[in-house]
Design a protein around this motif. Structure first.
Motif, mmCIF file in Angstrom:
data_model
loop_
_atom_site.group_PDB
_atom_site.id
_atom_site.type_symbol
_atom_site.label_atom_id
_atom_site.label_comp_id
_atom_site.label_asym_id
_atom_site.label_seq_id
_atom_site.Cartn_x
_atom_site.Cartn_y
_atom_site.Cartn_z
ATOM 1 N N MET A 1 30.568 23.918 -7.983
ATOM 2 C CA MET A 1 31.186 24.570 -9.203
ATOM 3 C C MET A 1 30.169 25.136 -10.136
ATOM 4 O O MET A 1 30.369 26.697 -10.433
ATOM 5 C CB MET A 1 31.756 23.514 -10.099
ATOM 6 C CG MET A 1 32.927 23.972 -11.046
ATOM 7 S SD MET A 1 34.382 24.865 -10.472
ATOM 8 C CE MET A 1 35.333 23.462 -10.676
ATOM 9 N N LEU A 2 29.020 24.863 -10.201
ATOM 10 C CA LEU A 2 28.018 25.510 -10.937
ATOM 11 C C LEU A 2 27.550 26.557 -10.462
ATOM 12 O O LEU A 2 27.295 27.710 -10.994
ATOM 13 C CB LEU A 2 26.849 24.523 -11.330
ATOM 14 C CG LEU A 2 27.156 23.477 -12.500
ATOM 15 C CD1 LEU A 2 26.178 22.387 -12.579
ATOM 16 C CD2 LEU A 2 27.552 23.875 -13.876
ATOM 17 N N ALA A 3 27.391 26.696 -9.043
ATOM 18 C CA ALA A 3 26.975 27.639 -8.390
ATOM 19 C C ALA A 3 27.963 28.906 -8.412
ATOM 20 O O ALA A 3 27.626 29.963 -8.483
ATOM 21 C CB ALA A 3 26.815 27.488 -6.828
ATOM 22 N N GLU A 4 29.131 28.464 -8.361
ATOM 23 C CA GLU A 4 30.282 29.644 -8.505
ATOM 24 C C GLU A 4 30.247 30.405 -9.846
ATOM 25 O O GLU A 4 30.321 31.406 -9.865
ATOM 26 C CB GLU A 4 31.818 28.739 -8.593
ATOM 27 C CG GLU A 4 32.765 29.681 -7.759
ATOM 28 C CD GLU A 4 34.041 28.617 -7.778
ATOM 29 O OE1 GLU A 4 34.889 28.943 -8.286
ATOM 30 O OE2 GLU A 4 33.832 27.428 -7.032
ATOM 31 N N LEU A 5 29.973 29.438 -11.102
ATOM 32 C CA LEU A 5 29.734 30.106 -12.231
ATOM 33 C C LEU A 5 28.610 31.221 -12.388
ATOM 34 O O LEU A 5 28.808 31.988 -12.757
ATOM 35 C CB LEU A 5 29.451 28.897 -13.386
ATOM 36 C CG LEU A 5 30.931 28.296 -13.794
ATOM 37 C CD1 LEU A 5 30.293 26.953 -14.565
ATOM 38 C CD2 LEU A 5 31.712 29.178 -14.616
ATOM 39 N N GLU A 6 27.616 30.696 -11.561
ATOM 40 C CA GLU A 6 26.440 31.420 -11.541
ATOM 41 C C GLU A 6 26.577 32.602 -10.848
ATOM 42 O O GLU A 6 26.275 33.789 -11.294
ATOM 43 C CB GLU A 6 25.230 30.775 -10.874
ATOM 44 C CG GLU A 6 23.749 31.052 -11.150
ATOM 45 C CD GLU A 6 23.532 31.287 -12.310
ATOM 46 O OE1 GLU A 6 22.830 32.359 -12.897
ATOM 47 O OE2 GLU A 6 23.928 30.482 -13.295
ATOM 48 N N LYS A 7 27.352 32.824 -9.931
ATOM 49 C CA LYS A 7 27.805 34.064 -9.024
ATOM 50 C C LYS A 7 28.739 34.967 -9.760
ATOM 51 O O LYS A 7 28.586 36.076 -9.943
ATOM 52 C CB LYS A 7 28.558 33.381 -7.687
ATOM 53 C CG LYS A 7 28.555 34.443 -6.785
ATOM 54 C CD LYS A 7 29.003 34.008 -5.478
ATOM 55 C CE LYS A 7 30.145 35.175 -4.736
ATOM 56 N NZ LYS A 7 31.431 34.547 -4.541
ATOM 57 N N LEU A 8 29.664 34.290 -10.646
ATOM 58 C CA LEU A 8 30.565 35.013 -11.497
ATOM 59 C C LEU A 8 29.863 35.653 -12.451
ATOM 60 O O LEU A 8 30.095 36.856 -12.837
ATOM 61 C CB LEU A 8 31.498 33.964 -12.212
ATOM 62 C CG LEU A 8 32.714 34.560 -12.704
ATOM 63 C CD1 LEU A 8 33.485 35.151 -11.670
ATOM 64 C CD2 LEU A 8 33.529 33.397 -13.349
ATOM 65 N N LYS A 9 28.855 35.063 -13.018
ATOM 66 C CA LYS A 9 27.851 35.745 -14.074
ATOM 67 C C LYS A 9 27.240 36.990 -13.682
ATOM 68 O O LYS A 9 27.432 38.063 -14.214
ATOM 69 C CB LYS A 9 26.875 34.834 -14.574
ATOM 70 C CG LYS A 9 25.967 35.351 -15.694
ATOM 71 C CD LYS A 9 25.138 34.210 -16.292
ATOM 72 C CE LYS A 9 23.836 34.882 -16.801
ATOM 73 N NZ LYS A 9 22.870 33.806 -17.453
ATOM 74 N N THR A 10 26.476 36.920 -12.273
ATOM 75 C CA THR A 10 25.643 37.909 -11.845
ATOM 76 C C THR A 10 26.754 38.963 -11.565
ATOM 77 O O THR A 10 26.491 40.378 -11.978
ATOM 78 C CB THR A 10 25.202 37.494 -10.331
ATOM 79 O OG1 THR A 10 24.961 36.124 -10.333
ATOM 80 C CG2 THR A 10 24.128 38.404 -9.987
ATOM 81 N N GLU A 11 27.971 38.667 -11.183
ATOM 82 C CA GLU A 11 28.691 39.635 -10.734
ATOM 83 C C GLU A 11 29.484 40.395 -12.045
ATOM 84 O O GLU A 11 29.581 41.551 -11.826
ATOM 85 C CB GLU A 11 30.178 39.133 -9.829
ATOM 86 C CG GLU A 11 30.806 39.747 -8.679
ATOM 87 C CD GLU A 11 31.987 38.963 -8.383
ATOM 88 O OE1 GLU A 11 31.547 38.208 -7.374
ATOM 89 O OE2 GLU A 11 32.859 38.835 -8.786
ATOM 90 N N ALA A 12 29.976 39.833 -12.809
ATOM 91 C CA ALA A 12 30.211 40.365 -14.128
ATOM 92 C C ALA A 12 29.279 41.294 -14.910
ATOM 93 O O ALA A 12 29.591 42.346 -15.166
ATOM 94 C CB ALA A 12 30.863 39.200 -15.238
ATOM 95 N N LEU A 13 28.076 41.052 -14.824
ATOM 96 C CA LEU A 13 27.123 41.683 -15.524
ATOM 97 C C LEU A 13 26.963 42.869 -14.900
ATOM 98 O O LEU A 13 26.554 43.890 -15.452
ATOM 99 C CB LEU A 13 25.860 40.947 -15.998
ATOM 100 C CG LEU A 13 26.015 39.744 -16.775
ATOM 101 C CD1 LEU A 13 24.671 39.009 -17.140
ATOM 102 C CD2 LEU A 13 26.771 39.982 -18.190
ATOM 103 N N LYS A 14 26.913 42.941 -13.678
ATOM 104 C CA LYS A 14 26.675 43.962 -12.826
ATOM 105 C C LYS A 14 27.669 45.056 -12.851
ATOM 106 O O LYS A 14 27.263 46.182 -13.130
ATOM 107 C CB LYS A 14 26.561 43.533 -11.237
ATOM 108 C CG LYS A 14 25.885 44.654 -10.362
ATOM 109 C CD LYS A 14 25.749 44.105 -9.086
ATOM 110 C CE LYS A 14 25.925 45.089 -7.960
ATOM 111 N NZ LYS A 14 26.527 44.736 -6.641
#
Ligand code: DAH
Length: 346
Positions: free
Chosen positions: A1-14
């Motif tokens: 779940m935490l990894a998912e959040l991390e991925k979401l963040k990278t994607e969103a900011l990009k």
């Protein structure tokens, strides 16, 4: 779940960094912060997690939410600023203080202006403006005006004939004088008549500085009981004073026109030499400007007006000559050449 959040963040900011306008920014907001977004789904699902997990994921998810909300605000601000800078740069390239180019404004042709001026003078004296056709019957141009076939006066008015005959076999022409309108008026109007008739006329002639195959005339006619030569002289003298100035001198002399009896010509004193004689007036001191006379009884009769009861005076003049005299224009062709350098002066 935490990894998912991390991925979401990278994607969103990009993706946020790539959003270049307000519409894409809004699409981005819906995608990452909207009700149906991944983040909202995770936050809603927290209740189903174990206490341990809930603490860790909840904290991270809320942190992420705050972070991307702030990124959005910053991005919005940056876009507005970029837009403002673009506008400033554009304003520097286009000097908005530079006066605009004035569009050309139109004006009336000097001949039209002269016609208006003459019509104003005569309407102020009770005349009414009437127009007639330029393609005219032989009848109104000649016959009705006492100029039958074989009459020598026809030769002095080189005529442009139309090369067809109408059904009635009556020949047609381009009118050679606006006196044709006078012939029409005495036929269709009843006394008291006071009309002036401006318009184009045509002569079959070679063009030079003083001749044109097309030019303008204005005729006038008054029919009433008791009209005399004194009315003719008074009216035309008043016209000359109003057109050429109150000190204008006029001269009447006998002349012949088939449609008047007696006939006269009116001249004004030469404005260049004041009567002394010069090149403009051919050393006579006078300049002829119009023909006139008491309308011939036969012309009235042909129009159905009883010449025993009514009398009439008529006159006719060329229009181009008037501005030529007033402004010292020495070539009639200038009026028709459409050269703005000439026309703009009036
Ligand atoms: N129609 C004549 C011409 O073209 C001018 C003229 C003379 C008109 C006498 C008239 C008139 O009405 O009475 O030369």
């Amino acid at each position: 779940m935490l990894a998912e959040l991390e991925k979401l963040k990278t994607e969103a900011l990009k993706e946020l960094a790539a959003a270049e306008d307000a519409a894409r920014l809004e699409a981005w907001r819906v995608r990452y912060l909207g009700k149906k977004s991944e983040l909202t789904r995770i936050l809603r699902g927290l209740a189903a997690l174990s206490l341990e997990e809930r603490k860790a994921v909840g904290a991270s998810a809320n942190e992420l939410k705050a972070e991307i909300e702030q990124s959005l605000a910053e991005r919005q601000k940056a876009l507005v600023q970029a837009q403002t800078e673009r506008l400033h740069r554009a304003a520097e390239e286009f000097d908005i203080t530079l006066p605009g180019r004035k569009p050309l404004s139109g004006r009336l042709h000097p001949i039209t202006q002269t016609i208006h001026e003459i019509c104003d003078i005569f309407t102020a004296m009770g005349f009414q403006v009437v127009e007639g056709p330029e393609v005219e019957w032989d009848y109104y141009n000649f016959e009705a005006l006492n100029i039958p076939e074989e009459h020598p006066a026809r030769d002095t008015m080189s005529t442009s004939w139309l090369d067809f005959k109408t059904e009635a076999g009556r020949p047609m022409l381009l009118r050679t004088h606006t006196t044709a309108v006078t012939a029409r008026c005495v036929e269709t109007m009843r006394p008291p008549i006071r009309v002036i008739e401006p318009g184009r006329v045509y002569r079959y002639e070679a063009t030079d500085a003083t001749h044109s195959f097309m030019f303008h005339q204005i005729d006038g006619v008054a029919v009433d009981r008791g009209i005399t030569m004194a009315d003719l002289k008074g009216t035309l003298y008043e016209f000359a004073r109003r057109f050429f100035g109150a000190d204008c001198k006029v001269r009447f002399r006998c002349d012949f026109f088939p449609f008047v009896e007696p006939g006269v010509e009116m001249a004004i004193e030469c404005s260049v030499c004041r009567g002394a004689g010069c090149r403009l007036c051919g050393n006579t001191g006078w300049i002829e400007i119009l023909g006139a006379g008491m309308t011939h009884p036969q012309v009235l009769q042909r129009g159905g007006i009883d010449p025993e009861e009514y009398t009439s005076f008529a006159f006719g003049m060329g229009i181009e000559r008037l501005p030529m005299l007033r402004y010292g224009i020495d070539d009639i062709r200038l009026f028709y050449a459409n050269d703005l350098r000439f026309l703009r002066q009036f």
